[in-house]
Design an enzyme around this catalytic site. Structure first.
Site, short mmCIF file in Angstrom:
data_model
loop_
_atom_site.label_atom_id
_atom_site.label_comp_id
_atom_site.label_asym_id
_atom_site.label_seq_id
_atom_site.Cartn_x
_atom_site.Cartn_y
_atom_site.Cartn_z
N CYS A 1 -2.81 8.52 3.92
CA CYS A 1 -2.60 7.99 2.58
C CYS A 1 -3.79 8.27 1.68
O CYS A 1 -3.66 8.33 0.47
CB CYS A 1 -2.34 6.50 2.66
SG CYS A 1 -3.60 5.63 3.60
N GLU B 1 0.89 -1.16 0.00
CA GLU B 1 0.00 0.00 0.00
C GLU B 1 0.92 1.20 0.00
O GLU B 1 1.59 1.46 0.99
CB GLU B 1 -0.87 0.03 1.26
CG GLU B 1 -1.75 -1.19 1.46
CD GLU B 1 -2.74 -1.37 0.35
OE1 GLU B 1 -3.20 -0.37 -0.20
OE2 GLU B 1 -3.03 -2.53 0.01
P1 NAP Z 1 8.56 4.75 4.29
O1 NAP Z 1 9.69 5.65 4.57
O2 NAP Z 1 8.52 4.05 2.99
O3 NAP Z 1 8.54 3.72 5.48
C1 NAP Z 1 7.53 2.74 5.59
C2 NAP Z 1 8.02 1.58 6.41
O4 NAP Z 1 9.04 0.91 5.69
C3 NAP Z 1 8.63 1.98 7.75
O5 NAP Z 1 8.29 1.01 8.70
C4 NAP Z 1 10.12 1.94 7.45
O6 NAP Z 1 10.90 1.72 8.60
C5 NAP Z 1 10.17 0.75 6.53
N1 NAP Z 1 11.35 0.66 5.71
C6 NAP Z 1 12.05 1.65 5.13
N2 NAP Z 1 13.07 1.14 4.42
C7 NAP Z 1 13.02 -0.21 4.57
C8 NAP Z 1 13.82 -1.29 4.09
N3 NAP Z 1 14.86 -1.10 3.30
N4 NAP Z 1 13.48 -2.54 4.46
C9 NAP Z 1 12.42 -2.77 5.26
N5 NAP Z 1 11.64 -1.77 5.74
C10 NAP Z 1 11.93 -0.51 5.40
O7 NAP Z 1 7.17 5.51 4.41
P2 NAP Z 1 6.68 6.45 5.61
O8 NAP Z 1 7.43 7.73 5.50
O9 NAP Z 1 6.66 5.73 6.91
O10 NAP Z 1 5.15 6.66 5.23
C11 NAP Z 1 4.72 7.68 4.39
C12 NAP Z 1 4.25 7.14 3.06
O11 NAP Z 1 3.39 6.04 3.26
C13 NAP Z 1 3.47 8.14 2.27
O12 NAP Z 1 3.96 8.17 0.95
C14 NAP Z 1 2.05 7.61 2.29
O13 NAP Z 1 1.29 7.92 1.14
C15 NAP Z 1 2.25 6.15 2.42
N6 NAP Z 1 1.12 5.52 3.10
C16 NAP Z 1 0.31 4.69 2.38
C17 NAP Z 1 -0.76 4.06 3.00
C18 NAP Z 1 -1.66 3.15 2.24
O14 NAP Z 1 -2.46 2.47 2.85
N7 NAP Z 1 -1.56 3.11 0.94
C19 NAP Z 1 -1.00 4.27 4.36
C20 NAP Z 1 -0.16 5.10 5.05
C21 NAP Z 1 0.91 5.72 4.41
P3 NAP Z 1 11.72 2.89 9.33
O15 NAP Z 1 10.73 3.90 9.73
O16 NAP Z 1 12.34 2.20 10.47
O17 NAP Z 1 12.69 3.39 8.30
#
Ligand code: NAP
Length: 515
Positions: free
Chosen positions: A296, A257
């Site tokens: 999101c 997602e």
């Molecule tokens: P993110 O930076 O991509 O991080 C998401 C998750 O992935 C975090 O738990 C992060 O952990 C983890 N992660 C990052 N790099 C990783 C890797 N190499 N291996 C494994 N895990 C890894 O996103 P975010 O900043 O938390 O969230 C914002 C984004 O999420 C926005 O773009 C939003 O649109 C999207 N979002 C989408 C939905 C949906 O349902 N479609 C819902 C909510 C948010 P760490 O924090 O420890 O780095």
């Protein structure tokens, strides 16, 4: 000595070593905790889930596991105030926290109810009637679904530490698959407390739930074809994980997602003064300000008939002028802070990209009046309304993950379909109109680009659950840029954790297997 946020591995609380990464209060800037997984045995977590969690969960039936999920959700409901208080440190007002916390345990309870009503006793779902494969009916085929013999690794975004966790965890546990939850580091302290509450309720069997507070180096290397990874977060992280050998070579079942440039469409009938016009404006302001736009599903592109663009921009700007930004818990505060200063910088830089092709009609990205806090210390940002013309490309490409939306004109329903599609696939859209012909054309024109479309008008407004709120009974997800995944969607979320197998044999074989 640095205090490191706990993880829960092999049925014990533990913590990573080293200095860890600091997490600061979004409002006061005070240190909240550090996260680190240095030295944690993540491979042992996977082994424990497989060897202990899986067998104990599969020793129960769908209905029994639904009962456990319901009990865990009730424990969260009983102690929700603790989670609201922690959420304030991430910038969330009480109303924001409710979306996450009440939304989280509510979602788990809905899944438990759906499972009790819609799944059979035992651990086998029989999908279809016998399909004759021979002439005399002595040899037939049927499909059965049984729990996968692996582990579900659930990687969540920072904005919904409770709801994001429970919408994945509940279906996995009901299916009989043990889970390893990995919250985003910034709000892991809220997810950690929610896990603590569920564990203290003492309802989940050993190995059913583990928590890794921090990064997960090497964890995916441990996964194989019975395992699942459910990811929520940015498109870039989704792409990296989707390319991991766990997915590309060992066929770990992967769903994403990701981010989404969601739309709200105003119908041509909804001129200023109509109920639909007011509903549209109010909904846009709500979506911009709830969780400071860090949703999101928030509306990033507000499509309005070209002739209405002035009246919409003026009405939305006027309403945004009434929004009080400030410290969560403060009197009359409508909108809290972003999750942190880095996030604010990220949003500001995305807004600068949007501003290259659009005009700011409300707010100042660099300053905002804040009640009960300091906007230099806390991660506060004004709601920002932009306005673009038909040729603007950035609003269809740039996600500013904060209280930011762009009003854009469309000519007619064909033009609308083409413009909406430029978002590359989104989670959700709304169509606000009281004209059934327009609604029909608009919905069918954009449905294929979305996981969910909400139609809003004077007849359903009082009962409407809202543009930004995914419902566990319905699909949450979306094609293309939105990640291509489907979460929630009722029992399909449980089925996602089961393996579909075609069984061929005598006509009563499957009945004997299932009972
Ligand atoms: P993110 O930076 O991509 O991080 C998401 C998750 O992935 C975090 O738990 C992060 O952990 C983890 N992660 C990052 N790099 C990783 C890797 N190499 N291996 C494994 N895990 C890894 O996103 P975010 O900043 O938390 O969230 C914002 C984004 O999420 C926005 O773009 C939003 O649109 C999207 N979002 C989408 C939905 C949906 O349902 N479609 C819902 C909510 C948010 P760490 O924090 O420890 O780095």
């Amino acid at each position: 000595m640095t205090q490191i946020l706990s993880s829960y591995i092999r049925d014990a609380w533990t913590a990573g070593g080293g200095e860890g990464s600091p997490v600061h209060d979004a409002v006061t800037g005070d240190l909240v905790t550090h996260v680190s997984t240095e030295g944690l045995d993540l491979a042992a977590a996977v082994t424990h889930a497989r060897q202990v969690g899986g067998p104990t969960l599969r020793g129960l039936s769908f209905h029994e596991r639904a009962g456990l999920v319901k009990a865990a959700a009730s424990a969260l409901a009983d102690r929700k105030q603790e989670l609201y208080d922690l959420s304030a440190k991430a910038g969330s007002t009480r109303a924001d926290a409710k979306v996450d916390v009440d939304g989280g345990f509510g979602t788990a309870m809905v899944f438990a109810g759906l499972a009790r009503r819609g799944l059979p006793e035992g651990n086998v779902v029989v999908e279809d009637d016998p399909i004759p494969l021979g002439k005399d009916g002595s040899f037939v085929g049927r499909h059965v679904l049984t729990p996968r013999r692996g582990v579900a690794v659930q990687i969540n975004a920072f904005n919904f530490p409770v709801w994001g966790m429970l919408e994945k965890l509940a279906p996995a546990l009901i299916a009989g698959v043990p889970s390893i939850v990995k919250p985003a580091s910034q709000t892991a302290f809220i997810a950690e407390h929610a896990v603590r509450i569920m564990l203290e309720a003492d309802v989940l069997p050993e190995g059913a739930l583990q928590l890794i507070s921090g990064s997960i180096p090497g964890l995916l290397d441990e996964l194989h074809g019975q395992d699942l990874v459910g990811f929520t977060g940015s498109a870039s992280t989704a792409a990296r994980l989707r390319g991991d050998a766990a997915v590309t070579e060992r066929s770990v079942r992967f769903t994403a997602e990701a981010d989404s440039l969601n739309s709200a469409v105003l119908g041509p009938d909804a001129t200023a003064g109509t109920e639909e016009f007011d509903l549209y404006v109010e909904q846009l302001v709500t979506e911009m300000t709830v969780k400071a736009g860090q949703k999101c599903t928030a509306i990033r592109r507000a499509f309005v008939p070209a002739a209405h663009i002035d009246s919409v921009a003026e009405a939305v700007a006027a309403r945004l002028g009434e929004v009080v930004v400030g410290a969560p818990g403060g009197d009359d505060v409508d909108m809290g802070a972003l999750v942190g200063l880095d996030q604010r910088e990220d949003v500001r830089s995305q807004v600068r990209r949007l501003q290259q092709e659009t005009t700011l009609v409300f707010g100042d990205p660099e300053r905002v009046d804040v009640r009960g806090a300091d906007d230099k210390i806390g991660a506060f940002l004004s709601p920002l309304l932009l306005r673009g013309d038909a040729g603007a490309t950035a609003p269809h490409e740039v996600e500013a993950f904060g209280p930011v939306s762009t009003v854009l004109p469309y000519r007619d329903v064909a033009d609308l379909g083409e413009l909406v599609a430029r978002g590359g696939g989104s989670l959700t859209a709304s169509v606000v109109s009281h004209d059934p012909d327009f609604v029909r054309e608009a919905v069918l024109g954009i449905a294929a680009h979305h996981g969910r479309v909400l139609v809003l008008d004077r007849e359903n407004a009082a009962e409407s659950t809202g543009h930004g709120i995914p419902m566990p009974q319905l699909v949450h997800g979306g094609p293309g840029r939105a990640g291509g995944g489907e979460e929630e969607g009722g029992l399909r979320a449980v089925y996602h954790h089961l393996q579909r197998t075609a069984i061929q044999g005598g006509p009563d074989l499957v009945e004997r297997l299932a009972n």
